[in-house]
Motif scaffolding. Structure first.
Motif, mmCIF file in Angstrom:
data_model
loop_
_atom_site.group_PDB
_atom_site.id
_atom_site.type_symbol
_atom_site.label_atom_id
_atom_site.label_comp_id
_atom_site.label_asym_id
_atom_site.label_seq_id
_atom_site.Cartn_x
_atom_site.Cartn_y
_atom_site.Cartn_z
ATOM 1 N N ASP A 73 2.853 -14.266 29.479
ATOM 2 C CA ASP A 73 2.598 -14.643 28.088
ATOM 3 C C ASP A 73 2.722 -13.399 27.216
ATOM 4 O OD1 ASP A 73 2.099 -17.297 28.599
ATOM 5 O OD2 ASP A 73 -0.021 -16.900 29.050
ATOM 6 N N LYS A 74 3.483 -13.531 26.153
ATOM 7 C CA LYS A 74 3.599 -12.411 25.212
ATOM 8 C C LYS A 74 2.522 -12.559 24.162
ATOM 9 C CE LYS A 74 8.452 -11.421 25.762
ATOM 10 N NZ LYS A 74 9.733 -11.255 25.123
ATOM 11 N N ASN A 75 1.730 -11.527 24.051
ATOM 12 C CA ASN A 75 0.702 -11.534 23.018
ATOM 13 C C ASN A 75 1.348 -11.114 21.693
ATOM 14 O OD1 ASN A 75 -1.248 -12.203 24.857
ATOM 15 N ND2 ASN A 75 -1.772 -10.067 25.305
ATOM 16 N N PRO A 76 0.965 -11.779 20.628
ATOM 17 C CA PRO A 76 1.528 -11.372 19.325
ATOM 18 C C PRO A 76 1.067 -9.949 19.001
ATOM 19 C CG PRO A 76 -0.225 -12.978 19.030
ATOM 20 C CD PRO A 76 0.024 -12.852 20.499
ATOM 21 N N PRO A 77 1.930 -9.176 18.389
ATOM 22 C CA PRO A 77 1.539 -7.801 18.057
ATOM 23 C C PRO A 77 0.350 -7.823 17.104
ATOM 24 C CG PRO A 77 3.608 -8.383 16.976
ATOM 25 C CD PRO A 77 3.245 -9.515 17.885
ATOM 26 N N HIS A 78 -0.453 -6.794 17.227
ATOM 27 C CA HIS A 78 -1.626 -6.705 16.351
ATOM 28 C C HIS A 78 -1.162 -6.527 14.909
ATOM 29 C CE1 HIS A 78 -4.399 -6.543 19.666
ATOM 30 N NE2 HIS A 78 -3.676 -5.586 20.244
ATOM 31 N N ALA A 79 -1.853 -7.210 14.055
ATOM 32 C CA ALA A 79 -1.520 -7.107 12.640
ATOM 33 C C ALA A 79 -1.903 -5.713 12.146
ATOM 34 C CB ALA A 79 -2.265 -8.177 11.855
ATOM 35 N N PHE A 80 -1.009 -5.105 11.401
ATOM 36 C CA PHE A 80 -1.238 -3.761 10.876
ATOM 37 C C PHE A 80 -1.541 -3.871 9.394
ATOM 38 C CE2 PHE A 80 0.504 0.067 8.813
ATOM 39 C CZ PHE A 80 -0.313 1.019 9.397
ATOM 40 N N ASP A 81 -2.654 -3.293 8.981
ATOM 41 C CA ASP A 81 -3.042 -3.328 7.570
ATOM 42 C C ASP A 81 -2.492 -2.070 6.889
ATOM 43 O OD1 ASP A 81 -4.157 -3.861 5.132
ATOM 44 O OD2 ASP A 81 -6.228 -3.443 5.749
ATOM 45 N N ALA A 82 -1.495 -2.232 6.067
ATOM 46 C CA ALA A 82 -0.834 -1.102 5.416
ATOM 47 C C ALA A 82 -1.558 -0.630 4.159
ATOM 48 C CB ALA A 82 0.593 -1.481 5.063
ATOM 49 N N LYS A 83 -2.505 -1.413 3.667
ATOM 50 C CA LYS A 83 -3.166 -1.065 2.407
ATOM 51 C C LYS A 83 -3.819 0.316 2.434
ATOM 52 C CE LYS A 83 -6.336 -2.794 -1.121
ATOM 53 N NZ LYS A 83 -6.402 -1.493 -1.701
ATOM 54 N N PRO A 84 -4.583 0.699 3.449
ATOM 55 C CA PRO A 84 -5.183 2.037 3.437
ATOM 56 C C PRO A 84 -4.141 3.166 3.413
ATOM 57 C CG PRO A 84 -6.234 0.672 5.109
ATOM 58 C CD PRO A 84 -5.067 -0.084 4.585
ATOM 59 N N VAL A 85 -3.051 2.970 4.115
ATOM 60 C CA VAL A 85 -2.000 3.986 4.140
ATOM 61 C C VAL A 85 -1.343 4.084 2.763
ATOM 62 C CG1 VAL A 85 0.204 4.641 5.172
ATOM 63 C CG2 VAL A 85 -1.611 3.685 6.605
#
Length: 107
Positions: free
Chosen positions: A3-15
């Protein structure tokens, strides 16, 4: 199969916020440096030699006033030189390329 786990969501707002903060600091610093470099004083006594002629710094001061769009009359008044001297400097400024000329350092 695996099973492929969906990639973790990356929050770009702080960057993006950090980048915006750094850019704001750089603009502020650039403004401080540019103000110091561009400042010149037409009434500075170092603009004239003891014989009353303009020094190299005085000539550059005239040229920078022409760069700003000042008239020959205005330059003559502020530099306390004759209109004929301001006209001579204006013609030389134009021959050197006007606003496109290479600026000399002041100070």
């Amino acid at each position: 199969m695996t099973d492929k786990n969906p990639p973790h969501a990356f929050d770009a707002k702080p960057v993006l916020d950090l980048i915006a903060s750094i850019e704001a600091d750089l603009r502020r610093l650039k403004g401080l440096v540019e103000q110091q470099v561009e400042k010149f004083d037409p009434a500075n006594p170092h603009n004239k030699a003891p014989d009353g002629k303009l020094t190299e710094e005085g000539v550059e001061c005239c040229y920078r006033m022409f760069d700003e769009g000042k008239s020959r009359y205005s330059v003559a008044q502020q530099m306390k030189i004759s209109f004929a001297a301001a006209t001579h400097r204006f013609n030389t400024w134009r021959k050197l390329g006007g606003k496109k000329r290479t600026r000399a350092l002041l100070g």
